[in-house]
Design a protein around this motif. Structure first.
Motif, PDB file in Angstrom:
ATOM      1  N   TRP A   1      18.068  -2.814  13.061  1.00  0.00           N
ATOM      2  CA  TRP A   1      17.375  -1.545  13.279  1.00  0.00           C
ATOM      3  C   TRP A   1      17.321  -0.723  12.001  1.00  0.00           C
ATOM      4  CZ3 TRP A   1      14.433  -0.179  17.268  1.00  0.00           C
ATOM      5  CH2 TRP A   1      14.023   1.156  17.357  1.00  0.00           C
ATOM      6  N   LEU A   2      18.390  -0.751  11.236  1.00  0.00           N
ATOM      7  CA  LEU A   2      18.413  -0.027   9.969  1.00  0.00           C
ATOM      8  C   LEU A   2      17.367  -0.582   9.003  1.00  0.00           C
ATOM      9  CD1 LEU A   2      22.251   0.391   9.481  1.00  0.00           C
ATOM     10  CD2 LEU A   2      20.603   2.267   9.537  1.00  0.00           C
ATOM     11  N   ARG A   3      17.263  -1.885   8.928  1.00  0.00           N
ATOM     12  CA  ARG A   3      16.296  -2.503   8.019  1.00  0.00           C
ATOM     13  C   ARG A   3      14.859  -2.178   8.430  1.00  0.00           C
ATOM     14  NH1 ARG A   3      19.642  -8.219   7.569  1.00  0.00           N
ATOM     15  NH2 ARG A   3      21.063  -7.549   5.893  1.00  0.00           N
ATOM     16  N   LYS A   4      14.607  -2.170   9.737  1.00  0.00           N
ATOM     17  CA  LYS A   4      13.274  -1.784  10.206  1.00  0.00           C
ATOM     18  C   LYS A   4      12.992  -0.322   9.885  1.00  0.00           C
ATOM     19  CE  LYS A   4      12.913  -5.096  14.047  1.00  0.00           C
ATOM     20  NZ  LYS A   4      12.829  -5.238  15.525  1.00  0.00           N
ATOM     21  N   SER A   5      14.011   0.509  10.039  1.00  0.00           N
ATOM     22  CA  SER A   5      13.844   1.934   9.779  1.00  0.00           C
ATOM     23  C   SER A   5      13.616   2.221   8.301  1.00  0.00           C
ATOM     24  CB  SER A   5      15.077   2.712  10.262  1.00  0.00           C
ATOM     25  OG  SER A   5      15.263   2.543  11.662  1.00  0.00           O
ATOM     26  N   ALA A   6      14.070   1.301   7.442  1.00  0.00           N
ATOM     27  CA  ALA A   6      13.919   1.478   5.994  1.00  0.00           C
ATOM     28  C   ALA A   6      12.555   1.039   5.491  1.00  0.00           C
ATOM     29  CB  ALA A   6      15.013   0.704   5.260  1.00  0.00           C
ATOM     30  N   PHE A   7      11.745   0.465   6.371  1.00  0.00           N
ATOM     31  CA  PHE A   7      10.427  -0.014   5.955  1.00  0.00           C
ATOM     32  C   PHE A   7       9.593   1.169   5.436  1.00  0.00           C
ATOM     33  CE2 PHE A   7       5.974  -1.158   6.704  1.00  0.00           C
ATOM     34  CZ  PHE A   7       5.925  -2.378   6.060  1.00  0.00           C
ATOM     35  N   GLY A   8       9.008   0.989   4.251  1.00  0.00           N
ATOM     36  CA  GLY A   8       8.187   2.024   3.649  1.00  0.00           C
ATOM     37  C   GLY A   8       8.909   2.892   2.646  1.00  0.00           C
ATOM     38  N   PHE A   9      10.246   2.769   2.599  1.00  0.00           N
ATOM     39  CA  PHE A   9      11.031   3.515   1.607  1.00  0.00           C
ATOM     40  C   PHE A   9      11.379   2.577   0.449  1.00  0.00           C
ATOM     41  CE2 PHE A   9      11.794   5.780   5.593  1.00  0.00           C
ATOM     42  CZ  PHE A   9      11.548   7.093   5.210  1.00  0.00           C
ATOM     43  N   LYS A  10      11.230   3.061  -0.760  1.00  0.00           N
ATOM     44  CA  LYS A  10      11.410   2.196  -1.928  1.00  0.00           C
ATOM     45  C   LYS A  10      12.836   2.167  -2.456  1.00  0.00           C
ATOM     46  CE  LYS A  10       6.610   2.641  -3.510  1.00  0.00           C
ATOM     47  NZ  LYS A  10       5.728   3.054  -4.641  1.00  0.00           N
ATOM     48  N   ASP A  11      13.408   3.325  -2.684  1.00  0.00           N
ATOM     49  CA  ASP A  11      14.733   3.372  -3.314  1.00  0.00           C
ATOM     50  C   ASP A  11      15.806   3.536  -2.242  1.00  0.00           C
ATOM     51  OD1 ASP A  11      16.827   3.489  -5.064  1.00  0.00           O
ATOM     52  OD2 ASP A  11      16.459   5.556  -5.686  1.00  0.00           O
ATOM     53  N   ILE A  12      16.154   2.417  -1.621  1.00  0.00           N
ATOM     54  CA  ILE A  12      17.175   2.459  -0.580  1.00  0.00           C
ATOM     55  C   ILE A  12      17.901   1.122  -0.528  1.00  0.00           C
ATOM     56  CG2 ILE A  12      15.642   1.703   1.297  1.00  0.00           C
ATOM     57  CD1 ILE A  12      17.186   3.812   3.028  1.00  0.00           C
ATOM     58  N   LYS A  13      19.194   1.186  -0.319  1.00  0.00           N
ATOM     59  CA  LYS A  13      20.027  -0.014  -0.220  1.00  0.00           C
ATOM     60  C   LYS A  13      20.915   0.115   1.011  1.00  0.00           C
ATOM     61  CE  LYS A  13      23.292  -2.891  -2.829  1.00  0.00           C
ATOM     62  NZ  LYS A  13      24.073  -3.020  -4.098  1.00  0.00           N
ATOM     63  N   ILE A  14      20.905  -0.906   1.852  1.00  0.00           N
ATOM     64  CA  ILE A  14      21.706  -0.908   3.073  1.00  0.00           C
ATOM     65  C   ILE A  14      22.687  -2.070   3.000  1.00  0.00           C
ATOM     66  CG2 ILE A  14      21.661  -1.132   5.589  1.00  0.00           C
ATOM     67  CD1 ILE A  14      18.767  -0.035   5.460  1.00  0.00           C
ATOM     68  N   VAL A  15      23.965  -1.770   3.112  1.00  0.00           N
ATOM     69  CA  VAL A  15      25.015  -2.788   3.015  1.00  0.00           C
ATOM     70  C   VAL A  15      25.880  -2.716   4.266  1.00  0.00           C
ATOM     71  CG1 VAL A  15      26.996  -3.635   1.702  1.00  0.00           C
ATOM     72  CG2 VAL A  15      25.044  -2.608   0.501  1.00  0.00           C
ATOM     73  N   ASP A  16      26.050  -3.864   4.913  1.00  0.00           N
ATOM     74  CA  ASP A  16      26.947  -3.952   6.069  1.00  0.00           C
ATOM     75  C   ASP A  16      28.378  -4.080   5.557  1.00  0.00           C
ATOM     76  OD1 ASP A  16      28.360  -4.515   8.350  1.00  0.00           O
ATOM     77  OD2 ASP A  16      26.980  -6.051   9.095  1.00  0.00           O
ATOM     78  N   GLN A  17      29.175  -3.051   5.746  1.00  0.00           N
ATOM     79  CA  GLN A  17      30.564  -3.029   5.295  1.00  0.00           C
ATOM     80  C   GLN A  17      31.558  -3.171   6.442  1.00  0.00           C
ATOM     81  OE1 GLN A  17      30.530   0.815   3.116  1.00  0.00           O
ATOM     82  NE2 GLN A  17      30.801  -0.403   1.261  1.00  0.00           N
ATOM     83  N   SER A  18      31.080  -3.633   7.585  1.00  0.00           N
ATOM     84  CA  SER A  18      31.906  -3.658   8.788  1.00  0.00           C
ATOM     85  C   SER A  18      33.213  -4.416   8.589  1.00  0.00           C
ATOM     86  CB  SER A  18      31.119  -4.261   9.957  1.00  0.00           C
ATOM     87  OG  SER A  18      29.943  -3.511  10.201  1.00  0.00           O
ATOM     88  N   ASP A  19      33.156  -5.536   7.868  1.00  0.00           N
ATOM     89  CA  ASP A  19      34.355  -6.349   7.660  1.00  0.00           C
ATOM     90  C   ASP A  19      35.112  -5.966   6.391  1.00  0.00           C
ATOM     91  OD1 ASP A  19      33.699  -7.757   9.954  1.00  0.00           O
ATOM     92  OD2 ASP A  19      32.629  -9.335   8.862  1.00  0.00           O
ATOM     93  N   ASP A  20      34.548  -5.057   5.620  1.00  0.00           N
ATOM     94  CA  ASP A  20      35.106  -4.760   4.295  1.00  0.00           C
ATOM     95  C   ASP A  20      35.846  -3.424   4.224  1.00  0.00           C
ATOM     96  OD1 ASP A  20      33.937  -7.131   3.409  1.00  0.00           O
ATOM     97  OD2 ASP A  20      32.046  -6.119   2.964  1.00  0.00           O
ATOM     98  N   ILE A  21      35.967  -2.748   5.361  1.00  0.00           N
ATOM     99  CA  ILE A  21      36.709  -1.487   5.420  1.00  0.00           C
ATOM    100  C   ILE A  21      37.700  -1.581   6.568  1.00  0.00           C
ATOM    101  CG2 ILE A  21      36.584   1.001   5.825  1.00  0.00           C
ATOM    102  CD1 ILE A  21      33.780   0.983   4.674  1.00  0.00           C
ATOM    103  N   ALA A  22      38.964  -1.316   6.284  1.00  0.00           N
ATOM    104  CA  ALA A  22      39.986  -1.237   7.329  1.00  0.00           C
ATOM    105  C   ALA A  22      40.038   0.205   7.809  1.00  0.00           C
ATOM    106  CB  ALA A  22      41.335  -1.680   6.788  1.00  0.00           C
ATOM    107  N   ALA A  23      39.949   0.395   9.117  1.00  0.00           N
ATOM    108  CA  ALA A  23      39.876   1.756   9.646  1.00  0.00           C
ATOM    109  C   ALA A  23      40.777   1.907  10.863  1.00  0.00           C
ATOM    110  CB  ALA A  23      38.436   2.112  10.015  1.00  0.00           C
TER     111      ALA A  23
END
Length: 401
Positions: free
Chosen positions: A134-156
């Motif tokens: 959903w995030l990637r679809k929502s980013a359609f049309g925007f040029k300067d944007i980076k989306i990174v899945d950090q779900s496994d890379d942050i202990a919370a």
């Protein structure tokens, strides 16, 4: 002979272990495990009610490693998120957190979550279900944007309860008592740092701790050493569900069906139906579902989620609601219910036809007592405020406990 071990044919299907699992496994004496987003996840450790009372009277930790965490950055990050969610993200200041929801074009709610503003052009979105597509679809049309899945890379770790601030001070997080609700503060820890947000899902004083996975066990050990004299205890999903209901917080698959997972027409919900109209800002630029939500606001939702105080002491779990004691005119249904130990009341969240909210509400309750099935009808009263909202949850600094 060889000592070769045969490969696990189910390796790809086995549940992942949280970054805190070695410590949690030792404390889960009932082996009461469930799953969340592919992680092995505790339903409870010893006893759900005992853990609930720890959260309400001392403090407890709840593993949120399985929560989905996405880093959205770039000069278009704010504009993209502002188009995706219903709330105005341009008003969110750095080192602050806000609660949000996002919808389909039909105004049906996809999910809810929180957005952290970590920098001018850097955000973190957290939510209960995977949302990368959903995030990637929502980013359609925007040029300067980076989306990174950090779900496994942050202990919370969620750390909740009236003694939580005292424990964090003893742990060495100097100045933590000055952190305001929905604020973010960073503290040096070992060779890295801990990010602390004053957020949670219990309606009480509490924090969430975010750290690199390599520091997860060190943070756990330091926290539990500091909390030894303050009643620290891990708690699982069962106690969480009790606490969030008292706070009046919604839960997916209970109060709402995520729109992208719902098959039947309008068996999903809108923000207005869930009493989240305050999250919808029509003064900002276009966002997903705006036209449909504006129409619903003008005409009113068919159903509205409300908090109910119910007579008697039998929880109205999965009860139907009626406008008359004879139970002839159905007007809604209960989504979550419990006898609240701290409020000393029979409470529930329920979806009620908006047109029926000013009239009488009766719950048809079925329950079992010593293998006998019983039935009763009890009067319900709509309550505007959360069932549990102690002053310490918002006080800065929190009172010493």
């Amino acid at each position: 002979m060889t000592n070769d071990i045969a490969p696990d044919p189910f390796a790809g299907e086995r549940l992942k272990q949280s970054h805190f699992h070695p410590r949690q496994a030792a404390l889960n004496i009932r082996e009461a495990w469930s799953s969340w987003n592919g992680y092995k996840f505790a339903d409870y450790y010893y006893d759900a009610e005992y853990e609930y009372f720890c959260v309400r009277n001392t403090c407890g930790t709840y593993d949120i490693c399985p929560m989905q965490k996405y880093r959205i950055s770039g000069s278009d990050a704010e504009a993209m998120l502002n188009r995706m969610v219903t709330r105005d993200i341009s008003k969110l200041k750095q080192d602050r957190v806000t609660y949000v929801c996002w919808c389909t074009d039909e105004g049906r709610m996809v999910d809810d979550g929180t957005i952290f503003r970590l920098g001018e052009d850097t955000f973190m979105l957290t939510c209960g279900s995977p949302s990368i597509a959903w995030l990637r679809k929502s980013a359609f049309g925007f040029k300067d944007i980076k989306i990174v899945d950090q779900s496994d890379d942050i202990a919370a770790l969620s750390f909740q309860g009236p003694t939580s601030c005292e424990v964090l001070k003893k742990m060495g997080l100097n100045g933590i008592e000055q952190l305001r609700p929905f604020g973010i503060q960073k503290f040096a820890f070992k060779d890295g740092e801990i990010m602390v947000s004053r957020t949670g899902f219990t309606g009480d004083l509490g924090y969430e701790l975010w750290v690199e996975p390599n520091l997860a066990l060190d943070m756990w050990d330091s926290l539990y050493a500091a909390g030894e004299d303050y009643g620290i205890q891990p708690y699982g999903e069962a106690a969480t569900n009790m606490a969030r209901l008292e706070a009046g917080f919604i839960m997916p698959d209970m109060e709402f069906s995520e729109a992208l997972k719902t098959i039947h027409f309008e068996h999903d919900q809108t923000p207005f139906e869930l009493n989240l109209g305050w999250l919808v800002d029509f003064n900002k630029p276009h966002f997903n579902g705006r036209q449909a939500l504006l129409k619903e606001k003008q005409h009113g939702p068919e159903y509205t989620l409300v908090k109910l105080d119910i007579d008697g002491n039998k929880p109205a779990e999965e009860s139907h609601l009626y406008s008359d004691k004879a139970c002839e005119h159905e007007i809604g249904y209960v989504t979550s219910a419990m006898w609240s130990p701290v409020v000393k009341a029979n409470i529930a969240l329920a979806m009620v036809k908006t047109s029926a909210l000013k009239g009488d509400i009766w719950a048809e309750i079925y329950y079992t007592k010593e293998l006998r099935h019983n039935h009763k009808v009890e009067r319900c009263r709509v309550q505007d405020q959360p069932f549990w909202a102690p002053d310490r949850a918002k006080a800065t600094p929190p009172p010493t406990f």
